[in-house]
Design a protein around this motif. Sequence first.
Motif, PDB file in Angstrom:
ATOM      1  N   ASP A 136       0.768  -1.268  -0.021  1.00  0.00           N
ATOM      2  CA  ASP A 136      -0.109  -0.056  -0.083  1.00  0.00           C
ATOM      3  C   ASP A 136       1.026   1.279   0.095  1.00  0.00           C
ATOM      4  OD1 ASP A 136      -1.879  -1.849   0.313  1.00  0.00           O
ATOM      5  OD2 ASP A 136      -2.668  -1.394   2.373  1.00  0.00           O
ATOM      6  N   GLN A 145       0.922   4.268  -2.695  1.00  0.00           N
ATOM      7  CA  GLN A 145       0.576   5.726  -2.288  1.00  0.00           C
ATOM      8  C   GLN A 145       1.798   6.819  -2.827  1.00  0.00           C
ATOM      9  OE1 GLN A 145      -2.495   6.462  -1.904  1.00  0.00           O
ATOM     10  NE2 GLN A 145      -2.805   4.282  -1.895  1.00  0.00           N
ATOM     11  N   LYS A 186       1.655   7.052  -6.803  1.00  0.00           N
ATOM     12  CA  LYS A 186       0.439   7.920  -7.070  1.00  0.00           C
ATOM     13  C   LYS A 186       0.894   9.693  -6.723  1.00  0.00           C
ATOM     14  CE  LYS A 186      -3.760   6.701  -5.728  1.00  0.00           C
ATOM     15  NZ  LYS A 186      -4.895   6.358  -4.849  1.00  0.00           N
ATOM     16  N   ARG A 233      -6.427  -5.252  -3.537  1.00  0.00           N
ATOM     17  CA  ARG A 233      -6.320  -3.899  -2.643  1.00  0.00           C
ATOM     18  C   ARG A 233      -5.654  -2.833  -3.408  1.00  0.00           C
ATOM     19  NH1 ARG A 233      -4.036  -5.980   2.283  1.00  0.00           N
ATOM     20  NH2 ARG A 233      -3.677  -3.992   2.826  1.00  0.00           N
ATOM     21  N   LEU A 234      -4.721  -3.140  -4.438  1.00  0.00           N
ATOM     22  CA  LEU A 234      -4.044  -2.586  -5.260  1.00  0.00           C
ATOM     23  C   LEU A 234      -4.930  -1.907  -6.184  1.00  0.00           C
ATOM     24  CD1 LEU A 234      -0.293  -3.433  -5.452  1.00  0.00           C
ATOM     25  CD2 LEU A 234      -1.316  -2.012  -3.732  1.00  0.00           C
ATOM     26  N   LYS A 293      -8.312  -1.465  -6.069  1.00  0.00           N
ATOM     27  CA  LYS A 293      -8.965  -0.533  -5.657  1.00  0.00           C
ATOM     28  C   LYS A 293      -8.384   0.844  -5.472  1.00  0.00           C
ATOM     29  CE  LYS A 293     -12.251  -0.194  -1.589  1.00  0.00           C
ATOM     30  NZ  LYS A 293     -12.800  -0.976  -0.181  1.00  0.00           N
ATOM     31  N   GLN A 294      -6.958   0.956  -4.964  1.00  0.00           N
ATOM     32  CA  GLN A 294      -6.347   2.008  -4.480  1.00  0.00           C
ATOM     33  C   GLN A 294      -5.910   2.953  -5.482  1.00  0.00           C
ATOM     34  OE1 GLN A 294      -3.293   1.631  -1.209  1.00  0.00           O
ATOM     35  NE2 GLN A 294      -4.526  -0.366  -0.812  1.00  0.00           N
ATOM     36  N   ASP A 315     -17.145  -0.360  -3.573  1.00  0.00           N
ATOM     37  CA  ASP A 315     -16.338  -0.342  -2.306  1.00  0.00           C
ATOM     38  C   ASP A 315     -17.233  -1.248  -1.495  1.00  0.00           C
ATOM     39  OD1 ASP A 315     -15.189   0.439  -0.015  1.00  0.00           O
ATOM     40  OD2 ASP A 315     -15.837   2.495  -0.096  1.00  0.00           O
TER      41      ASP A 315
END
Length: 537
Positions: free
Chosen positions: A331, A335, A338, A381-382, A384-385, A430
């Motif tokens: 995660d 970030q 990004k 998870r990635l 979604k992020q 979500d």
Amino acid sequence: MNDSAERNSIPSQRALLKAGFVLTLLGAVSGCATTTVADRSASRQAADEALSIDAGTLPFVREMDDRFQSFQIGFSHLTGGDTWKSFDAMDGKPGASVADVREPRAATDLTNRRLRNLTAALAPFYLRYSGTTANNVYFQDDDKPKLAKAPEGYKVVLTRQRWKEALEFAKAVNTQVVTSFTISEGVRDASHAWTPRMAAPWMAYTRSIGHSLYAAELYNEPNAPEYPELPKGYSEAQFASDFATFSKTMAEVAPQTKLAGPGNATLGIPGVETLLKPSPEDYANANPRPEFDIISYHFYPVLSQRCAAADSPQSIPADKAFDEEFLARPDKRLQSMKALRDSHAPGAPIWLTETGGAACGGLAWQPLFLDSFRYLDTSARLAKQGLDAIFTHALISGSNGVIDEKTFQPNASYWGAVLWRRLMGTRILDAGPVAPGLHVYAHCLRGTPGGVTLLAINMQAQAVSFDLTAPADVYALTSPDLQSNTVLLNGQLLAVQADDTLPAMKPQRMQGNQVTVAPTSINFIALPEANNPACKI
């Protein structure tokens, strides 16, 4: 790195990574706190408590690339060369040097029927031909027999015929090709600047046989070169200068190809990120400022047991495979990428162009069902992020391939990858935050307007029940032994058929709207009648 005593020893300064894999970090980090599965018992769901999910009202998050789930085939599969030694060939202890954990491999037969059938079931996806070997390839631009030895400045030889076979394989299995280029001394001028000595004829030949690349990186892991492929002290300024030449060259020889970068090797081991220099930000801020169409990077959460003891802070033992801190390690790096994208290439996609359970060739238990949980959790998870494509290292390669490179039989994660491809649509919903031991994700059901797929990853030692608002088709993956390659779908063994095709992978239609998922199971719950407005587009 196997050619001299210097390169057989563990590097001690900036050369922190070998082929994207850290040996220097053995002993560099200590005191990494982890949590065992048992430590999470207090947060587990009560056995008689059902979770309520109204799939029809789950809000839209974002849309991912249709080829999100992608894969790498290392260049050594095309040319032959060194690969990671199998754990069966080791004495159970980490190697003291790179040479201790590497062994030769022959080039792979890309015409194999089973390999093609299994690969096609995962398509469409992006297929990355790259890896450390790609940094030192000599492209033999003629139709003569393969040279017995690569010329000075290179290590391996790629013939026209072999590259054609690689491109034909990619086309046959419905993938789009991504690659990187030679950056070793053979393509550098007297000032050590990169030249298109290999890239230009390579791309000219690719065009001449009717093929093209979707995307390309300058080279594999600029912060982790094998010396003496690059001069020691190779800086971010030199990278920027080389990338400017590369960009100009590609505009001339392959103008439709998107350029990705910087492609750094990164690790998730606490305390290590600051040691991996130059950073992606260093390369992106260098002058002349590189212009990337795609922001790319590599990430591994730990080192494999080839290069670090399983119980050391640099690696991870099997009994901590469900550790929440371990699963969440990707995660933070996403970030940061990004933020880099937003400041340097607003709107550009972000690709994780190489990842897996561990650097240094994969975890000892990566081919087993135990790793299927991490494999699917990382993707979900990635996505979604905000990640746009994830390239698993590898499609075929040692212990980290979803397909075994020697037998072309599926490793355990393969079956989850097939269900992801079939059921997880590009529109992400979500389903709420993950709970310790129970991670639930939601996507629109592929090919079914209004439909929803829930991915319920139950890492707990007890069953979990869901109250749903629509009939469910359940694809439940389990195994009689987490540390085995055996995978069951709704209790039935999954295995390739005698004709090298996949078995029927049919769901179980649940009666009523309650679904109970087994302990330590992975469950794709398809809800074709969810009627979610975000999934009707």
